[in-house]
Design a protein around this motif. Structure first.
Motif, short mmCIF file in Angstrom:
data_model
loop_
_atom_site.label_atom_id
_atom_site.label_comp_id
_atom_site.label_asym_id
_atom_site.label_seq_id
_atom_site.Cartn_x
_atom_site.Cartn_y
_atom_site.Cartn_z
N VAL A 79 0.83 6.88 4.64
CA VAL A 79 -0.50 6.56 4.08
C VAL A 79 -1.41 5.91 5.12
O VAL A 79 -2.60 6.17 5.15
CB VAL A 79 -0.36 5.69 2.80
N HIS A 80 -0.85 5.10 6.00
CA HIS A 80 -1.66 4.41 7.01
C HIS A 80 -2.25 5.39 8.02
O HIS A 80 -3.27 5.10 8.64
CB HIS A 80 -0.84 3.33 7.71
N GLN A 116 -4.72 8.10 5.49
CA GLN A 116 -5.90 7.49 4.87
C GLN A 116 -6.23 6.16 5.54
O GLN A 116 -6.42 5.14 4.88
CB GLN A 116 -5.65 7.27 3.37
N THR A 151 -9.15 3.95 4.29
CA THR A 151 -8.87 3.39 2.96
C THR A 151 -7.91 2.22 3.08
O THR A 151 -8.12 1.16 2.47
CB THR A 151 -8.27 4.47 2.04
N VAL A 152 -6.86 2.39 3.85
CA VAL A 152 -5.87 1.32 4.04
C VAL A 152 -6.52 0.11 4.71
O VAL A 152 -6.29 -1.03 4.29
CB VAL A 152 -4.66 1.82 4.86
N VAL A 207 0.87 -1.18 0.00
CA VAL A 207 0.00 0.00 0.00
C VAL A 207 0.90 1.22 0.00
O VAL A 207 1.72 1.39 0.90
CB VAL A 207 -0.94 0.01 1.23
N VAL A 249 -2.66 4.79 -3.13
CA VAL A 249 -3.71 5.62 -2.54
C VAL A 249 -3.50 7.07 -2.98
O VAL A 249 -2.50 7.70 -2.62
CB VAL A 249 -3.71 5.50 -1.00
#
Length: 65
Positions: A48-49, A52, A55-56, A13, A41
């Motif tokens: 990112v974690h 978002q 989402t993750v 991811v 993403v």
């Protein structure tokens, strides 16, 4: 060298705007890990974690199913 030894299904991811670890590295890992899937993403950076999290979490849930 280590990436090609990963034999388990692997979810990568990545934040589309990651300036610490560029998307090109994600694509390289994806090509080296036989059973990997790369999810990018949009609008997310290196963390990112955190940026978002919902989402993750969904990507992990779908991948694990």
């Amino acid at each position: 060298d280590d990436a090609v030894q990963i034999i388990m299904p692997t979810l990568l991811v990545w934040g589309a705007n990651d300036s610490e670890t560029p998307l090109s590295e994600a694509r390289a890992l994806n090509s080296l890990i036989p059973k990997s899937k790369l999810e990018v993403v949009p609008g997310a950076g290196h963390f990112v974690h955190r940026e978002q999290a919902p989402t993750v979490a969904k990507l992990i849930s779908v991948f694990s199913a």
